[in-house]
Scaffold this motif. Structure first.
Motif, short mmCIF file in Angstrom:
data_model
loop_
_atom_site.label_atom_id
_atom_site.label_comp_id
_atom_site.label_asym_id
_atom_site.label_seq_id
_atom_site.Cartn_x
_atom_site.Cartn_y
_atom_site.Cartn_z
N LYS A 1 16.22 54.75 54.33
CA LYS A 1 17.36 53.85 54.44
C LYS A 1 18.22 54.26 55.62
O LYS A 1 18.12 55.38 56.12
N GLY B 1 24.93 48.16 56.62
CA GLY B 1 24.05 47.00 56.72
C GLY B 1 24.37 45.96 55.66
O GLY B 1 25.15 46.18 54.73
N HIS C 1 22.79 42.04 53.62
CA HIS C 1 21.62 41.24 53.22
C HIS C 1 21.99 39.76 53.27
O HIS C 1 22.17 39.12 52.23
N CYS D 1 15.19 40.82 62.30
CA CYS D 1 16.03 40.83 61.10
C CYS D 1 17.10 39.75 61.08
O CYS D 1 17.71 39.51 60.03
N GLU E 1 9.55 44.42 58.91
CA GLU E 1 10.26 44.36 57.63
C GLU E 1 9.34 43.85 56.52
O GLU E 1 8.45 43.03 56.77
N ARG F 1 12.25 48.48 54.96
CA ARG F 1 13.13 47.77 54.04
C ARG F 1 13.78 46.59 54.76
O ARG F 1 14.22 46.72 55.90
N LYS G 1 16.66 44.79 55.64
CA LYS G 1 18.12 44.93 55.67
C LYS G 1 18.58 44.77 57.10
O LYS G 1 17.99 45.34 58.02
N GLN H 1 18.18 46.02 60.76
CA GLN H 1 17.00 46.87 60.85
C GLN H 1 16.39 46.86 62.24
O GLN H 1 15.79 47.84 62.68
N CYS I 1 27.94 42.76 61.26
CA CYS I 1 28.03 43.02 59.81
C CYS I 1 29.48 42.95 59.33
O CYS I 1 29.77 42.42 58.26
#
Length: 437
Positions: free
Chosen positions: A4, A8, A10, A164, A203, A229, A231, A234, A407
């Motif tokens: 991780k 971040g 989603h 991403c 991803e 992952r 996210k 990424q 973000c």
């Protein structure tokens, strides 16, 4: 075990074009080719008004390390060399060419049959002459990335297949449809760097790409696919390196400081086209998507094609349009006209319908922007400092480390345009540094 990284978000993926194969865009009647489509020194024109040009002919270059030449994407006649609006918002000297629709190739374009004995210097020279830059959006000249200082020992090449940002699927379609070409381009990049290890990071919301690329890599090879992952962000170089190798790029540093070079999968494909087929960077895959366009598509587009031509090819607008963005919704750049050209760094064109104007409100000190910042910064503090023009204090709080991923603005309940404040602050700070020299 998948590693991780801090922070971040989603966001909704909205990758509605992921199952739509790449189609060839219609041949443009006119192209606008800015002489700066890259990080670095702008090119100077090598043609004049009235000249006839061919596909792949170099039309702009400059004798500078950090730069990349520009080539004609059509055959036809140069009708103007003048300042023109660039999708980044600046006005850039541009070569405007009317196509004769014959697509006559330049004599300079020659495929290479034997690549076994090609040297690393030859590869770098071909990449430079082909005008290849990072196709993930940053547009940094690739030949410069492949020429790190001697004291920086590179041991790994990472290909970025994360893609991403919401909506964008151009890289995904390339990985699924043109797998062998990407792997060939990756091997050429590894040879240019003299490294034995190559990793493609994808991803885990792209299982078909992971499967397809994994199958194409032979067992016992020095290449491998790493499932990451899902996210955001990424795909940021620093976070990709952290997730794959558990190495941390230092503040103010670059991937080469930890022995890594990162390239985009689209860049690897362009390298294959240049070295194997002899084609300079004159086209790229662009995702045209969003709820404001009738028929979202992944199109292979001639560089210099106007946004309005691509939107028209996708059925035109659907409803009242609020925003048109070059790139994705988080790091993209809003446009006020569709009469701007696709450039080397155009990953997508996002068309969004009217959803009402959202007014920003005062900060409520909730700290969510700090929680999601993937580089451990304090975005709310930057808004305050920039508003009061406290540039030195902003520098002390490491504003220049911000990767502008968005973000903080995404999560902010007060809808404060934090990235706008940060970009403004960074620009002012760098200008003041330049003035002191």
């Amino acid at each position: 075990m998948k590693r991780k990284f801090h922070g971040g978000i989603h966001p909704a993926e909205e990758k509605n074009t992921k199952d739509i194969p790449i189609r060839q865009a219609r041949e443009p009647k006119k192209v606008v080719l800015p002489l700066q489509q890259h990080t670095g020194v702008p090119c100077q024109p090598l043609v004049k008004v009235g000249d006839e040009v061919k596909v792949g002919q170099k039309i702009g270059d400059v004798n500078a390390l950090i730069s990349a030449p520009v080539h004609s994407s059509v055959s036809g006649k140069v009708v103007a060399i003048e300042p023109y609006l660039h999708p980044t918002g600046s006005i850039v000297s541009s070569v405007i060419i009317e196509s004769d629709e014959k697509n006559t190739l330049s004599e300079e374009i020659k495929p290479r049959a034997n690549l076994e004995n090609i040297s690393l210097e030859e590869i770098k020279k071909i990449i430079r002459e082909a005008g290849i830059v990072g196709l993930g959006g940053a547009a940094f000249p690739t030949h410069v990335k492949l020429s790190p200082p001697k004291e920086k020992k590179i041991d790994t090449l990472i290909l970025n297949g994360a893609e991403c940002e919401p909506y964008l699927t151009a890289d995904y379609r390339l990985m699924v449809e043109r797998t062998e070409e990407i792997i060939s381009g990756m091997k050429l990049l590894m040879k240019a760097l003299s490294v034995e290890r190559g990793i493609i990071g994808i991803e885990d919301n792209k299982p078909e790409a992971i499967k397809t690329v994994g199958k194409a890599i032979s067992e016992g090879n020095s290449l491998k696919v790493v499932s990451l992952r899902t996210k955001y962000p990424q795909g940021s170089e620093k976070h990709l390196i952290k997730s794959i190798l558990n190495r941390e790029v230092p503040s103010g540093g670059l991937p080469l400081d930890v022995g890594v070079v990162v390239n985009n999968v689209g860049t690897a494909y362009a390298v294959y086209e240049a070295v194997v087929k002899g084609l300079p960077l004159i086209k790229r895959v662009v995702t045209v998507s969003g709820n404001g366009v009738k028929e979202p598509q992944n199109l292979e587009v001639k560089i210099g094609t106007l946004f309005q031509d691509l939107i028209s090819q996708c059925g035109g607008f659907d409803g009242k349009i609020e925003k048109i963005i070059m790139g994705g919704p988080l790091m993209g750049i809003a446009q006020y006209t569709t009469e701007v050209p696709v450039v080397k760094g155009t990953t997508g064109i996002l068309v969004l319908r009217d959803s009402g104007v959202i007014q920003s409100r005062p900060c409520i000190r909730c700290g969510r922007c700090i929680d999601v910042c993937p580089v451990y910064l304090m975005p709310t503090m930057y808004a305050l400092l920039v508003e009061h023009k406290k540039w030195e204090d902003a520098e002390k709080y490491n504003i220049l480390d911000c990767i502008e991923c968005g973000c903080c603005a995404y999560i902010c309940p007060s809808r404060i345009p934090l990235v706008h404040y940060i970009k403004y602050g960074k620009t002012e700070l760098l200008m003041k540094r330049t003035q002191k020299r």
